[in-house]
Design a protein around this motif. Sequence first.
Motif, short mmCIF file in Angstrom:
data_model
loop_
_atom_site.label_atom_id
_atom_site.label_comp_id
_atom_site.label_asym_id
_atom_site.label_seq_id
_atom_site.Cartn_x
_atom_site.Cartn_y
_atom_site.Cartn_z
N TYR A 159 38.88 45.86 25.28
CA TYR A 159 40.00 45.68 24.36
C TYR A 159 41.29 45.44 25.13
O TYR A 159 41.59 46.16 26.09
CB TYR A 159 40.16 46.91 23.46
CG TYR A 159 38.92 47.18 22.65
CD1 TYR A 159 38.51 46.30 21.64
CD2 TYR A 159 38.13 48.31 22.89
CE1 TYR A 159 37.36 46.54 20.91
CE2 TYR A 159 36.97 48.55 22.16
CZ TYR A 159 36.59 47.66 21.16
OH TYR A 159 35.46 47.89 20.44
N LEU A 208 40.74 53.85 20.93
CA LEU A 208 39.95 52.66 21.21
C LEU A 208 38.73 52.98 22.05
O LEU A 208 37.67 52.37 21.89
CB LEU A 208 40.81 51.61 21.92
CG LEU A 208 41.75 50.78 21.05
CD1 LEU A 208 42.66 49.93 21.92
CD2 LEU A 208 40.97 49.90 20.07
N ASP A 218 38.16 42.48 21.69
CA ASP A 218 39.25 42.08 20.80
C ASP A 218 40.61 42.33 21.45
O ASP A 218 40.71 43.02 22.46
CB ASP A 218 39.17 42.86 19.48
CG ASP A 218 39.64 42.03 18.29
OD1 ASP A 218 40.29 40.98 18.51
OD2 ASP A 218 39.34 42.43 17.15
#
Length: 299
Positions: A159, A208, A218
């Motif tokens: 991420y 996360l 992402d």
Amino acid sequence: MSKSIIIFGCGYIGGELATNFHNQGFKVTALTRNQETAEALSSQGIKNIITCDLDSNEWHSAIPQETSLAVNCVSSASRNLEGYKKSYIDGQSSIIEWAKSTPIKKSIVYTSSTSVYTQNNGEWVDESTSLCDLSPTAEILLEAENVLLKETETFARAYVLRLAGIYGPKRHHLLNQLKKGDLEFSGTGEAFLNLIHKVDACQAIEQLLLNPPKKRFDRFNLSDGSPAAKKDVVEWIATQINSQKPVFNPNKKSTMTRQSYGRSTPPNRKISNHKICEAIKFKPQFENYKEGYASLLKS
């Protein structure tokens, strides 16, 4: 998932993360190029500390084999393009090389910057906003993001977290300037500030990693979601400390470096945090600058 994590870069955010994970019972490995930082981490009880440049491969063998979590929050080795490339491109490449050589696929968060957005008309921007007219430094940041996110076979999850302006304890330059009695600020004060408190930045990174979204790879913006004109922020702080009313001078050069933008003036846009709030049910503890600075003034 093992409770073992590597923090690359232990500055303002990374140092806090290292301490937070250590206090949660994780086996923390911390990499820093700063000996003073290494000593501070050691005083917090963190035992596995590597003093080394990220772009080397000297540190690869010092990471415990069971490590499954990683955070890359290194800062630039210097403010020039060579320093950016060394830290962000070469450093990222070294992390990828290390990850490929280990048996366990890692989940990693990389802290990038909202400085990749160059919009200047006060508009809202989100992760789908087109990136154009990038400065050379912003191009390097974007390349570092892309280098990581294409490694879908190397990492279990990856991420990119584009951080807005970080503030918090010991990092509040607007408050410092007013306390010094310097009432003249650069610019018109009309451009929007997009901020994120240190506590909330660390919380988002932890979420996360420990409670990740469904999508494995992402990008997310991270701000408090409440952009405000710099003039409003400065004037509000001034009233809280009983300072005289500040003034803005468009001809005054900013005391804050803008080399990360590669521009003489900061961009003017409002950063949306909607995507990360939806993806991991993220809710900032400090939802706007008033809440954040009120906390700082109390302490």
